[in-house]
Design an enzyme around this catalytic site. Structure first.
Site, mmCIF file in Angstrom:
data_model
loop_
_atom_site.group_PDB
_atom_site.id
_atom_site.type_symbol
_atom_site.label_atom_id
_atom_site.label_comp_id
_atom_site.label_asym_id
_atom_site.label_seq_id
_atom_site.Cartn_x
_atom_site.Cartn_y
_atom_site.Cartn_z
ATOM 1 N N GLY A 111 38.796 35.737 46.309
ATOM 2 C CA GLY A 111 38.249 36.670 45.332
ATOM 3 C C GLY A 111 36.744 36.804 45.431
ATOM 4 O O GLY A 111 36.090 36.205 46.290
ATOM 5 N N LEU A 170 34.150 35.809 43.409
ATOM 6 C CA LEU A 170 33.347 34.611 43.220
ATOM 7 C C LEU A 170 33.669 33.563 44.272
ATOM 8 O O LEU A 170 32.760 32.889 44.776
ATOM 9 C CB LEU A 170 33.563 34.044 41.815
ATOM 10 C CG LEU A 170 32.788 32.765 41.488
ATOM 11 C CD1 LEU A 170 31.294 32.955 41.706
ATOM 12 C CD2 LEU A 170 33.080 32.322 40.063
ATOM 13 N N ASP A 218 49.618 28.137 44.794
ATOM 14 C CA ASP A 218 50.066 28.893 43.633
ATOM 15 C C ASP A 218 49.766 28.033 42.411
ATOM 16 O O ASP A 218 50.464 27.047 42.146
ATOM 17 C CB ASP A 218 51.563 29.192 43.724
ATOM 18 C CG ASP A 218 52.115 29.917 42.498
ATOM 19 O OD1 ASP A 218 51.338 30.158 41.544
ATOM 20 O OD2 ASP A 218 53.319 30.210 42.480
ATOM 21 N N TYR A 271 43.871 36.229 36.685
ATOM 22 C CA TYR A 271 44.446 37.565 36.568
ATOM 23 C C TYR A 271 43.362 38.403 35.901
ATOM 24 O O TYR A 271 43.158 38.328 34.697
ATOM 25 C CB TYR A 271 45.715 37.506 35.711
ATOM 26 C CG TYR A 271 46.542 38.777 35.662
ATOM 27 C CD1 TYR A 271 46.047 39.940 35.092
ATOM 28 C CD2 TYR A 271 47.836 38.800 36.153
ATOM 29 C CE1 TYR A 271 46.802 41.099 35.022
ATOM 30 C CE2 TYR A 271 48.613 39.959 36.098
ATOM 31 C CZ TYR A 271 48.084 41.098 35.533
ATOM 32 O OH TYR A 271 48.838 42.243 35.473
ATOM 33 N N TYR A 295 44.035 39.898 28.298
ATOM 34 C CA TYR A 295 43.211 39.153 29.243
ATOM 35 C C TYR A 295 42.374 38.101 28.524
ATOM 36 O O TYR A 295 42.363 36.921 28.899
ATOM 37 C CB TYR A 295 42.317 40.120 30.012
ATOM 38 C CG TYR A 295 41.260 39.463 30.861
ATOM 39 C CD1 TYR A 295 41.600 38.678 31.954
ATOM 40 C CD2 TYR A 295 39.898 39.625 30.567
ATOM 41 C CE1 TYR A 295 40.616 38.078 32.751
ATOM 42 C CE2 TYR A 295 38.922 39.038 31.345
ATOM 43 C CZ TYR A 295 39.288 38.261 32.427
ATOM 44 O OH TYR A 295 38.323 37.662 33.198
ATOM 45 N N LYS A 307 42.836 33.994 28.739
ATOM 46 C CA LYS A 307 41.742 33.184 29.277
ATOM 47 C C LYS A 307 41.290 32.137 28.268
ATOM 48 O O LYS A 307 41.005 30.984 28.647
ATOM 49 C CB LYS A 307 40.566 34.086 29.673
ATOM 50 C CG LYS A 307 40.808 34.913 30.925
ATOM 51 C CD LYS A 307 40.911 34.057 32.182
ATOM 52 C CE LYS A 307 39.577 33.493 32.590
ATOM 53 N NZ LYS A 307 39.656 32.728 33.882
ATOM 54 N N TRP A 364 30.507 40.193 33.509
ATOM 55 C CA TRP A 364 30.063 41.397 34.239
ATOM 56 C C TRP A 364 29.625 41.066 35.669
ATOM 57 O O TRP A 364 28.552 41.462 36.126
ATOM 58 C CB TRP A 364 28.918 42.067 33.486
ATOM 59 C CG TRP A 364 29.271 42.678 32.167
ATOM 60 C CD1 TRP A 364 30.333 42.363 31.360
ATOM 61 C CD2 TRP A 364 28.555 43.717 31.475
ATOM 62 N NE1 TRP A 364 30.324 43.138 30.222
ATOM 63 C CE2 TRP A 364 29.242 43.981 30.265
ATOM 64 C CE3 TRP A 364 27.402 44.432 31.760
ATOM 65 C CZ2 TRP A 364 28.811 44.938 29.345
ATOM 66 C CZ3 TRP A 364 26.970 45.376 30.840
ATOM 67 C CH2 TRP A 364 27.670 45.637 29.656
#
Length: 316
Positions: free
Chosen positions: A20, A22, A47, A73, A146, A150, A171
């Site tokens: 991803g 980051l 996973d 996600y 989301y 989280k 952001w």
């Protein structure tokens, strides 16, 4: 995957979610920052929702090792229609990882988000000297699936492994013209449209992925201390901006006319998941932990675009 860099005397740092935004930045910024073996783990390697997969991928985890979890996600709108999928990755995943690090005595650093806050506080309703949300300011229910998953993931991780560290950010962008983040999108739209309308009623903390990665490596290199173990920290570039202000900054940096960016409102762009009106994160907790504050967001934006342009010029 093979280690990126081998230093036999140092710990191993596992980057979970290495494919991803980051995770990629962490790999790019890892050279020479700490005495460690860096092992990137993508979704093909682990996973995080499956204890068997986690046990296999982290089978040799030891008490000196670090697991940095960047996997999430992140489709904010998609999560509204796929709450179970978001829950598996954002809530169950950190819990499974925390069980493994707790068992091994290793250090889990779990990356989270500004969306854990309700996001309804207007700037004017907060104290005049407020620099943004502090870690303990979470109250009420996040407005999105989301955000809720989280926040539940943070709590699950700390419940299972009380010595874990949560790092919230906001952001995040990389800045290249091909990147799928906001800055990359603005760069592409500047090429294809005469004007671009951007919301000017959402206030947050723009964060350059490489600056965030540098901050996380500083955290890793400093080690798990009382100031960070079992704590929630906020790491973003300093200052605050609306998306409209960020877009104008992008246009300025690439030599385009910023007046081509037009201000609009959130109501003009309805989305399945409501966006927070206010999600500025204070950096006080980061500094209190003895870590270097991230530079102002506008300086970071300049550096991000300059770096991406320099990289493009170096291609054959």
């Amino acid at each position: 995957m093979v280690p990126m860099r081998v230093t036999p005397s140092g710990p191993t740092v596992y980057i979970v979610g290495a494919g991803g935004q980051l995770g990629t930045a962490l790999q790019a910024r890892s050279e020479g920052v700490c005495d460690a073996v860096v092992r990137p783990l993508t979704s093909a390697d682990i996973d995080i929702t499956d204890p068997t997969s986690v046990a296999a991928a982290l089978g040799d985890l030891g008490p000196d090792d670090v697991v940095v979890n960047c996997a999430a996600y992140t489709d904010v709108d998609g999560a509204e229609a796929d709450a179970e999928g978001a829950r598996r990755v954002n809530t169950a995943g950190p819990e499974v990882l925390a069980a493994r690090t707790a068992d091994a005595g290793a250090w889990l650093i779990h990356v989270s988000t500004d969306y854990v806050f309700p996001g309804t506080s207007e700037e004017g309703s907060r104290p005049a000297d407020c620099d943004g949300y502090e870690p303990d300011d979470v109250s009420g229910t996040p407005a999105t699936v989301y955000g809720r998953t989280k926040l539940d993931g943070e709590r699950a991780a700390l419940s299972v492994d009380p010595r874990a560290t949560i790092v919230r950010t906001a952001w995040v962008y990389t800045g290249g013209p091909e990147s799928r983040d906001f800055v990359g999108t603005m760069r592409r739209l500047e090429q294809s449209r005469e004007t671009v309308s951007v919301v000017d009623d959402q206030l947050g903390s723009p964060t350059y992925s490489h600056d965030l990665a540098d901050g996380l490596w500083e955290l890793v290199a400093a080690g798990r201390r009382p100031q960070v173990g079992g704590s929630v920290l906020h790491a973003t570039n300093a200052g605050r901006a609306t998306w409209f202000e960020v877009a104008r900054g992008v246009f300025e940096e690439i030599g385009a006319q910023p007046d081509r960016v037009l201000a609009t409102t959130t109501a003009d762009f309805p989305r399945p998941a409501p966006r927070p009106a206010y999600s500025v994160l204070s950096g006080h907790s980061w500094e209190a932990a003895g870590l270097t504050p991230l530079r102002p967001w506008r300086h970071a934006l300049h550096a991000a675009i300059a770096a991406s342009d320099a990289g493009a010029r170096s291609l054959p």
